[in-house]
Design a protein around this motif. Structure first.
Motif: not given
Length: 630
Positions: A339-343, A365, A367-369, A371, A379
């Motif tokens: 998940a760290q780099t998943m967008r 867009l 990301d994990i932050n 989502s 996501y």
């Protein structure tokens, strides 16, 4: 000469008959003497005891059950004095005449009384027949006034349970009832006698051995009419032990009020210890109705209620968790370094394995932050595809999904965590990749209980440390019984799942943003309180199926799991509103409980600050398809 011979023979025959008669008489006298000797010498103690029983009656002295208090020593369950009436068949003179008079004097239907007597017709004569419980002063006066003509009527003083009114904390506390024939055949209830009261659910059932005392008795002298005329001695009853629960009455009252008018459950817990601070389930029932024998018609009505008022939804409702499961998904994705780099670009949904899966909005867009606060389905669909069902099931299992927590209440449900092996074992079918997509947002075959969800998410917020939920302090249980109680409630219990500190901070910060501006539970924001959580909206059936069945109304359950503070929380609250539409509605149920807890903490510490209570209002909802999550 012939005459003399004949005369001699007659004399010999007469003498012989006389001897025979003498022998018979001696034998009869011998038998009588032996019988008299046996009665007077050999069996003197036995017959003396039988004679004593004709004038001495052993009256049971029932032990009161222990009282139940909250964590601060405030009384929750009390006892009140009551009188019950029994019928002694050995004293009954004329049933045809007596029974109608008894029925009239005790205000009970004659056919009911006759049925009770018939039910006991094959029981030993000395066994009393319960006629009526909790009789009124007028009925007691009737019995006393008719002692001479109705010596078969006997009264018994006892202490009955007095529960809070209105079903307050009913599912957690439980109720008592008469021990059943089935229970009497169970070795665990070997010390019980027919007619004894026993805990039948909740705390009353779990800790019955502690709450239940030991009955005594008293020997009274009665006359031929059964009237007591003297007292010989008494073996005093030993009252049951009182029990102090982990419940905080202040929080319990707030939770009860918050869920008023809704079906669902609220559970508040201290994640540091596993102590349950509040537990509510709706609809509820009045346990006071069970303190006196409940009528069959009333019992049938409760059992036939489609809302299942006896079901403790806090530990027994097994439902899809919706988007609250995304916290477990986030933990799995971060721990697996996925998940760290998943967008992901969310345009309102995405295609997976030939099917289009919707999201409730176009989030752009993600990301994990963001989502978690946005609760973007797209996501987590994508994350589920990358992790696969086996990895998801592994982490969900680590956090106790699909397992009992081990809470000290009877009949806890385990829930369901699907996997390839689970489907093969239960359905003899292979797992399809498309099914994983729905599980990623807490839909599909997955099912959790509120207590299970509270433990899992508060465990993640506590850095992976999870405690066994419990309602009674350990020091309330005798040392020689602690192991037995723990073995009675197996479950995932005490456990630590190692979490990377960076991942832990990412998840808890995301949960804090849920209750902030733009978060899915922003409406429940508490100013001045570090309040974090996750909403969930879980479909109960598709709109197409509902349309075919002609069903109307909400097709979703609303979930919210909230805690304060966001990391290493002091309290976690899970709120479930069945048919609640959106998760933010359940957030409004949990927020007052969090608010009350923090306010009480600050008051105790002399650091009370002004706290803005959440405003309960109706959020406008546009006519769109209800999403599967959020």
């Amino acid at each position: 000469m012939e005459t003399d011979a004949l005369s001699g023979r007659n004399e010999k025959m007469a003498t012989g008959k006389l001897h025979v008669a003498q022998y018979i008489l001696a034998l009869v006298l011998g038998i009588l003497l032996v019988g008299l000797w046996r009665l007077q010498v050999l069996d003197t103690d036995s017959f003396r005891a039988l004679a004593e029983q004709n004038r001495i009656r052993k009256v049971p002295v029932l032990a009161p059950r222990g009282k139940i208090f909250d964590r601060e020593g405030r009384l929750i369950v009390d006892n009140y004095p009551s009188v019950s009436c029994f019928l002694l068949r050995e004293q009954m003179q004329n049933a045809a005449v007596d029974l109608p008079l008894i029925a009239q004097g005790l205000h009970i239907p004659l056919d009911q009384l006759q049925a009770a007597v018939k039910h006991f017709q094959h029981a030993p004569k000395y066994e009393p027949i319960p006629v009526k419980e909790d009789i009124t002063p007028d009925e007691q006066a009737f019995i006393e006034a008719h002692r001479n003509e109705l010596p078969e009527l006997e009264t018994l003083d006892e202490q009955r349970r007095l529960y809070p009114p209105g079903g307050f904390a009913a599912h957690m506390i439980g109720y008592v009832g008469e021990v059943s024939e089935e229970m009497l055949n169970d070795p665990r209830y070997s010390e019980y006698e027919p007619g004894d009261e026993v805990g039948r659910s909740g705390i009353e059932q779990t800790y019955d051995a502690i709450l239940r005392g030991k009955n005594g008795s008293r020997d009274v002298v009665v006359n031929s009419h059964g009237r007591e005329i003297g007292h010989l001695g008494e073996t005093p009853a030993e009252p049951g032990h009182d029990l102090r629960l982990t419940i905080d009455l202040d929080l319990q009252k707030v939770a009860e009020q918050a869920l008023q008018g809704h079906n669902g459950a609220i559970v508040a817990m201290d994640p540091h210890t596993g102590e349950i601070l509040a537990m509510v389930s709706r609809p509820t029932f009045d346990p006071n109705e069970f303190s006196v024998r409940i009528k069959k018609a009333d019992w049938d009505q409760i059992l036939g209620d489609p809302n299942h008022p006896l079901l403790n939804k806090a530990i027994q409702a097994q439902l899809a968790p919706g988007s609250t499961f995304k916290i477990i998904m986030a933990a799995a994705g971060l721990q697996e370094n996925v998940a760290q780099t998943m967008r992901v670009m969310c345009n309102g949904g995405a295609n997976f394995y030939g099917h289009y899966f919707k999201c409730d909005q176009r989030h752009g867009l993600v990301d994990i932050n963001n989502s978690i606060p946005l609760s973007c389905d797209t996501y987590f669909y994508t994350l589920a595809q990358r992790l696969g069902i086996e990895t998801i099931a592994k982490y969900a299992g680590e956090f106790g999904i699909g397992q009992k927590t081990g809470i000290d209440l009877p009949d806890e449900a385990a829930g369901i965590m699907p996997s390839e092996e689970w489907k093969l074992r239960n359905y003899h079918e292979k797992w399809y990749a498309g099914e994983t997509i729905s599980v990623g947002i807490g839909q599909g075959a997955i099912a959790v209980t509120p207590i299970q969800l509270a433990r899992a998410l508060s465990g993640i917020a506590s850095g992976g440390v999870m405690r066994r939920p419990h309602l009674v302090f350990a020091d309330e249980i005798p040392d020689d019984q602690k192991d037995a109680y723990e073995s009675m409630f197996p479950g995932s219990g005490e456990k630590t799942v190692p979490l990377d500190p960076a991942n832990w901070e990412t998840i808890t910060d995301g949960m804090a943003a849920v209750t902030g501006p733009g978060g899915t539970a922003g409406i429940a924001h508490l100013e001045g309180i570090d309040f974090a959580g996750k909403t969930g909206t879980a479909q109960t059936m598709s709109h197409d199926v509902a349309t075919k069945l002609g069903l109307h109304g909400s097709l979703t359950n609303a979930w919210f799991v909230g805690m304060s503070p966001r990391r290493n929380p002091d309290i976690v609250v899970v709120a479930l509103m069945e048919g609640g539409d959106w998760g933010w509605k359940s957030a409004q149920l949990a927020a007052p409980v969090i608010n009350a807890f923090v306010t009480k903490q600050r008051r105790a510490a002399g650091n009370l600050q002004a706290v803005v209570k959440p405003v309960v209002e109706t959020k406008p909802v546009t006519q769109v398809t209800v999403p599967a999550g959020n």
